[in-house]
Design a protein around this motif. Structure first.
Motif, mmCIF file in Angstrom:
data_model
loop_
_atom_site.group_PDB
_atom_site.id
_atom_site.type_symbol
_atom_site.label_atom_id
_atom_site.label_comp_id
_atom_site.label_asym_id
_atom_site.label_seq_id
_atom_site.Cartn_x
_atom_site.Cartn_y
_atom_site.Cartn_z
ATOM 1 N N SER A 161 6.313 -6.736 8.832
ATOM 2 C CA SER A 161 6.092 -4.713 9.064
ATOM 3 C C SER A 161 6.478 -4.704 9.787
ATOM 4 O O SER A 161 6.630 -3.273 10.081
ATOM 5 C CB SER A 161 4.547 -4.946 8.886
ATOM 6 O OG SER A 161 3.547 -4.934 9.360
ATOM 7 N N ASP B 281 6.298 -4.485 -4.562
ATOM 8 C CA ASP B 281 5.962 -5.614 -4.141
ATOM 9 C C ASP B 281 5.770 -6.667 -4.266
ATOM 10 O O ASP B 281 4.446 -7.067 -3.999
ATOM 11 C CB ASP B 281 5.752 -5.214 -2.814
ATOM 12 C CG ASP B 281 6.008 -5.830 -1.191
ATOM 13 O OD1 ASP B 281 6.503 -7.118 -1.280
ATOM 14 O OD2 ASP B 281 5.355 -5.433 -0.021
ATOM 15 N N PHE C 274 1.827 -7.341 9.549
ATOM 16 C CA PHE C 274 1.249 -6.967 7.999
ATOM 17 C C PHE C 274 0.690 -5.722 8.604
ATOM 18 O O PHE C 274 0.329 -4.991 8.231
ATOM 19 C CB PHE C 274 0.315 -7.237 7.107
ATOM 20 C CG PHE C 274 -0.597 -8.245 7.421
ATOM 21 C CD1 PHE C 274 -1.570 -7.326 7.324
ATOM 22 C CD2 PHE C 274 -0.773 -9.846 7.820
ATOM 23 C CE1 PHE C 274 -2.871 -8.117 7.852
ATOM 24 C CE2 PHE C 274 -2.025 -10.192 7.731
ATOM 25 C CZ PHE C 274 -3.254 -9.349 7.805
ATOM 26 N N TRP D 126 -2.930 -8.639 -8.749
ATOM 27 C CA TRP D 126 -1.707 -8.816 -7.314
ATOM 28 C C TRP D 126 -0.983 -9.465 -7.735
ATOM 29 O O TRP D 126 -0.076 -9.758 -6.988
ATOM 30 C CB TRP D 126 -2.528 -8.943 -5.856
ATOM 31 C CG TRP D 126 -3.178 -8.102 -5.684
ATOM 32 C CD1 TRP D 126 -4.666 -7.771 -5.392
ATOM 33 C CD2 TRP D 126 -3.555 -6.501 -5.015
ATOM 34 N NE1 TRP D 126 -5.096 -6.239 -5.422
ATOM 35 C CE2 TRP D 126 -4.848 -5.641 -4.691
ATOM 36 C CE3 TRP D 126 -1.877 -5.748 -4.586
ATOM 37 C CZ2 TRP D 126 -4.314 -4.827 -4.384
ATOM 38 C CZ3 TRP D 126 -1.996 -4.839 -4.116
ATOM 39 C CH2 TRP D 126 -3.009 -4.032 -3.870
ATOM 40 N N GLN E 197 -0.941 -8.686 -0.434
ATOM 41 C CA GLN E 197 -1.670 -9.053 -1.085
ATOM 42 C C GLN E 197 -1.345 -10.191 -2.264
ATOM 43 O O GLN E 197 -2.001 -10.812 -2.567
ATOM 44 C CB GLN E 197 -2.528 -7.706 -1.328
ATOM 45 C CG GLN E 197 -3.243 -6.735 -1.088
ATOM 46 C CD GLN E 197 -2.346 -5.428 -0.308
ATOM 47 O OE1 GLN E 197 -0.735 -6.395 -0.259
ATOM 48 N NE2 GLN E 197 -2.184 -4.399 0.027
ATOM 49 N N THR E 198 -0.013 -10.104 -2.944
ATOM 50 C CA THR E 198 -0.145 -11.157 -3.437
ATOM 51 C C THR E 198 0.368 -12.361 -2.869
ATOM 52 O O THR E 198 -0.052 -13.849 -3.471
ATOM 53 C CB THR E 198 1.731 -10.733 -3.698
ATOM 54 O OG1 THR E 198 1.718 -9.597 -4.391
ATOM 55 C CG2 THR E 198 2.231 -11.685 -5.289
ATOM 56 N N MET F 183 7.640 -13.432 2.664
ATOM 57 C CA MET F 183 7.037 -12.191 2.809
ATOM 58 C C MET F 183 8.059 -11.810 4.102
ATOM 59 O O MET F 183 7.741 -12.397 4.890
ATOM 60 C CB MET F 183 5.766 -12.848 3.276
ATOM 61 C CG MET F 183 4.535 -11.372 3.881
ATOM 62 S SD MET F 183 3.214 -12.227 4.401
ATOM 63 C CE MET F 183 2.409 -10.868 5.375
ATOM 64 N N ASP G 227 3.894 1.859 -2.805
ATOM 65 C CA ASP G 227 3.501 1.701 -0.630
ATOM 66 C C ASP G 227 3.592 2.388 -0.153
ATOM 67 O O ASP G 227 4.991 3.926 -1.212
ATOM 68 C CB ASP G 227 4.999 0.790 -0.585
ATOM 69 C CG ASP G 227 4.953 -0.856 -1.603
ATOM 70 O OD1 ASP G 227 6.028 -1.277 -1.662
ATOM 71 O OD2 ASP G 227 4.352 -1.033 -1.858
ATOM 72 N N SER H 228 4.132 -8.592 -0.562
ATOM 73 C CA SER H 228 3.141 -8.286 -0.134
ATOM 74 C C SER H 228 1.942 -9.547 0.299
ATOM 75 O O SER H 228 1.852 -10.105 -0.012
ATOM 76 C CB SER H 228 2.128 -7.134 -0.981
ATOM 77 O OG SER H 228 1.727 -7.353 -1.942
#
Length: 555
Positions: free
Chosen positions: A183, A252, A113, A232, A257-258, A180, A243, A255
Motif C-alpha cells: 500500500s 481486489d 497494508f 473474502w 483479507q483474501t 499481494m 476499495d 487484498s
C-alpha cells in the motif's frame, strides 16, 4: 485436462510448490522473533568527542579540534519476546495436567497494508530538489509488519503447536502466491498501491487459487463445503467490493483479507488431509497397519476416489510432511508428520493480529499511525483499550453455537445442538463452531474461515492490545481485562497479572490461560480515560477474596 471441474494443472503446481518451494518463495518466508530498529551510535559506545579520528596522528604536536558527536545510527535487532516494555506474554496450565495453549510473536515478510499517510514534501537546501520522505525501505522495501497470535488447543497440543510454528509461514506464502501489493509503493502509472507481479504462479492468477482451494475442500470433505463460498474470496463468492477511491464493481483478489482467508483455509486443509491419511494401528513388531474402520466421518464419506492424493498409500499427501519448517537442529530433509505420528482428532482456535505502519516509526510511538487487521477463529479473544475513555473495544466475536450467525450457518448440516450442564450450547460436543482440526466435524461446517476486522489506529488513539485465551476471557469481562492491564507498569507485568488473576479466581478448576499484551501509542495515558481501573476494581477484589476464602468449598 480438468479434474472434478477444476484445472488439474493448478493442483499439480500447488503440490509441487509446497513440497519444493522455489528460491523466491523460500527467501520471502522470513518470520523473525525479533524486530529491527535504529539506535544512535552514541548510545552503543562512549562518546568519542575530542578524540582525533586518525589514531596514527595522535602523537602529532599540531593542535586538533574536537570532533562533533556522531549522529549516525546503527541497526539493532531486539528479540520481541524480551522487549518487556513493548510486549508481554504469560501462560499457565492452571489446574489441567497439560497446557494446550500456545502463542507466537514476531515480524513477518509481508507487503505493507497500512493506510498511507499524507505526502510530506521536503526541499533539499543545496540542490532545491523536492522529494517525498513518506515511506521507508527495509529489506523488503516496506516497514516491518508485526505478527501476534494466540492458539487454544483442545484434545491435545498437536494442532495449536502446528499453528504456532507454521501459520505465519502460510500467511507469508499466500502473500507471495497472490502477488499481494504494497500500500506504500507506487505503480508505474504513479498511483498508490504498489506493483504486483501476479505472484509466483505465473499464469495461475488469484482467481484460480481461490477456486482451486474451495474445490479441494469440496472434494476432500464434502458436506457443508459442497456449497462453500468464503466471504473474502471474490472469485468464488462473487461479491462486489469497493476499495477506497475505487469504482463500484472493482474487486481486489490480492487484498490482505483474501491472503489471510487463503492462509487459514489452506493450513486447515493441510492439517485435515494429514490426519485423515495417517495410519492409526501399530502392530507388536512395530510395523504400521492401515486402519480399515470407517468410523471416521471424513473417511466414511469418501468423497474422493480410491486412488486419489488423500487415500492412496503410494501417493501420500505432501502436506503430511513438515518439509517447510524442520525441527531445530534437524536435517532440512527430515520429514515428520503434521500433528505427530498418530491421527489427531482434536483441534485449536486461533486469533492473530497483524500491525502495519506507513513509516519506519514503530507502532508504539505516540506519533505513529498504524493499521491493524485481526483474523479470528474460535473463542480466543482480541481487545483494544481506547485511550480517551479507557473502554475495552472487542475486535472478535466468540464462534459458539449460541451466536445467531453461527447457528444459522450450521443448523442446515448439524443434526442437533445440545446444551450442557453449564447452559452452553454445543454441536457434536464442540463449544466452537469454527476451529482448525476437529476432522470428525468438518462435514457439518466446523471450518477455519476467519472473521476479519480491519482497524485504522490514529496516533495514541489506543493504549494497548490484548490477546487472551478462553482461560482468561471465561472468567473476566472485557472491561476487567483492560483494567487489570492499566494497573501494571509494563506489558510483561500486565500479562502475568491477567493470567494469575484468572487462575486464582478459578483455583482448583482453572483452565489453561494465556495472555499477550502489546503496547500501543497511548500506553503512557492508559490510566487517564474513564477514571483508570476504578470501574471494576471493587468487583475484582471481591471475586479474588471470595476465591481465596477457605470456606468457599464447604457445603
Amino acid at each position: 485436462m480438468k479434474h472434478h471441474g477444476h484445472p488439474y494443472s493448478i493442483r499439480l503446481a500447488l503440490h509441487s510448490l509446497f513440497e519444493h518451494p522455489t528460491p523466491t518463495l523460500t527467501q520471502r518466508r522470513a518470520f523473525h522473533d525479533y524486530f529491527v530498529t535504529h539506535l544512535p551510535s552514541s548510545s552503543l559506545s562512549p562518546d568519542k568527542a575530542g578524540q582525533h579520528p586518525n589514531p596514527s596522528s595522535a602523537t602529532s604536536k599540531a593542535p586538533t579540534k574536537p570532533t562533533a558527536p556522531a549522529r549516525d545510527t546503527t541497526i539493532v535487532r531486539i528479540p520481541l519476546k524480551s522487549a518487556h516494555h513493548h510486549f508481554g506474554a504469560s501462560t499457565s496450565r492452571g489446574s489441567r495436567p497439560y497446557n494446550e495453549d500456545t502463542f507466537q510473536a514476531g515480524t513477518i515478510e509481508l507487503p505493507a497494508f497500512a493506510l498511507p499517510r499524507p505526502k510530506n514534501l521536503t526541499r533539499s537546501p543545496t540542490s532545491g530538489a523536492i522529494s517525498d520522505i513518506r515511506a521507508a525501505n527495509s529489506e523488503s522495501g516496506d516497514p516491518q509488519v508485526f505478527y501476534f497470535g494466540v492458539f487454544d488447543g483442545h484434545g491435545g497440543q498437536e494442532c495449536s503447536e502446528f499453528l504456532r510454528e507454521r501459520l505465519h509461514g502460510y500467511v507469508e506464502e499466500a502473500g507471495v502466491l497472490f502477488g499481494m501489493e504494497s500500500s506504500l509503493r507506487k505503480r508505474k502509472d504513479g498511483e498508490e498501491g504498489g506493483s504486483g507481479e501476479g505472484g509466483v504462479m505465473g499464469e495461475m492468477d488469484a482467481e484460480d487459487l481461490q477456486k482451486s482451494l474451495v474445490g479441494e475442500w469440496k472434494e476432500t470433505v464434502g458436506g457443508y463445503f459442497k456449497r462453500f463460498r468464503p466471504e473474502w474470496f471474490p472469485a468464488v463468492a462473487r461479491r462486489r467490493s469497493i476499495d477506497e477511491g475505487g469504482s463500484e464493481g472493482e474487486v481486489d483478489n490480492s487484498s490482505v483479507q483474501t491472503v489471510l482467508s487463503y492462509a487459514f483455509l489452506k493450513a486447515d486443509l493441510d492439517f485435515t488431509k494429514a490426519q485423515a491419511s495417517k495410519h492409526t494401528e501399530t502392530a507388536s513388531d512395530g510395523k504400521i497397519t492401515p486402519t480399515t474402520s470407517l468410523d471416521d466421518p471424513v473417511l466414511s464419506d469418501r468423497p474422493l476416489g480410491e486412488n486419489d492424493l488423500l487415500f492412496d498409500d503410494s501417493r501420500p499427501a505432501s502436506q503430511n510432511l513438515s518439509h517447510r519448517l524442520p525441527a531445530r537442529g534437524a536435517s532440512p530433509n527430515l520429514a515428520t508428520p503434521i500433528g505427530g505420528p498418530k491421527r489427531f482428532k482434536g483441534g485449536s482456535t486461533a486469533s492473530i493480529a497483524l500491525i502495519s505502519t506507513p513509516t519506519p516509526t514503530p507502532f508504539w510511538n505516540p506519533a505513529s499511525p498504524s493499521t491493524l487487521i485481526v483474523a479470528h477463529v474460535g473463542d480466543t479473544r482480541i481487545l483494544l483499550c481506547r485511550t480517551s475513555d479507557g473502554k475495552a473495544v472487542p475486535l472478535t466475536t466468540d464462534h459458539h453455537p449460541s451466536a445467531p450467525i453461527e447457528a444459522t450457518r450450521l443448523r442446515r448440516y448439524a443434526a442437533t445442538f445440545v446444551t450442557d450442564s453449564f447452559g452452553e450450547e454445543r454441536v457434536l460436543g464442540l463449544a466452537n463452531t469454527r476451529a482448525f482440526g476437529d476432522i470428525a466435524s468438518k462435514r457439518i461446517g466446523v471450518s477455519a474461515e476467519p472473521q476479519l476486522t480491519l482497524t485504522q489506529l490514529a496516533p495514541a488513539e489506543h493504549s494497548f492490545l490484548v490477546l487472551i485465551s478462553d482461560g482468561v476471557s471465561g472468567h473476566l469481562s472485557d472491561q476487567e481485562v483492560v483494567d487489570v492491564v492499566k494497573e501494571a507498569k509494563t506489558p510483561e507485568m500486565a500479562a502475568k497479572e491477567l493470567v494469575k488473576f484468572a487462575v486464582d479466581v478459578k483455583s482448583e478448576d482453572a483452565d489453561n490461560a494465556t495472555a499477550l499484551v502489546v503496547r500501543l501509542g497511548g500506553w503512557e495515558r492508559r490510566s487517564e480515560g474513564g477514571g483508570g481501573s476504578i470501574g471494576t476494581k471493587e468487583q475484582r477484589v471481591w471475586r479474588l477474596n471470595d476465591a481465596m476464602d477457605p470456606r468457599r468449598g464447604r457445603q
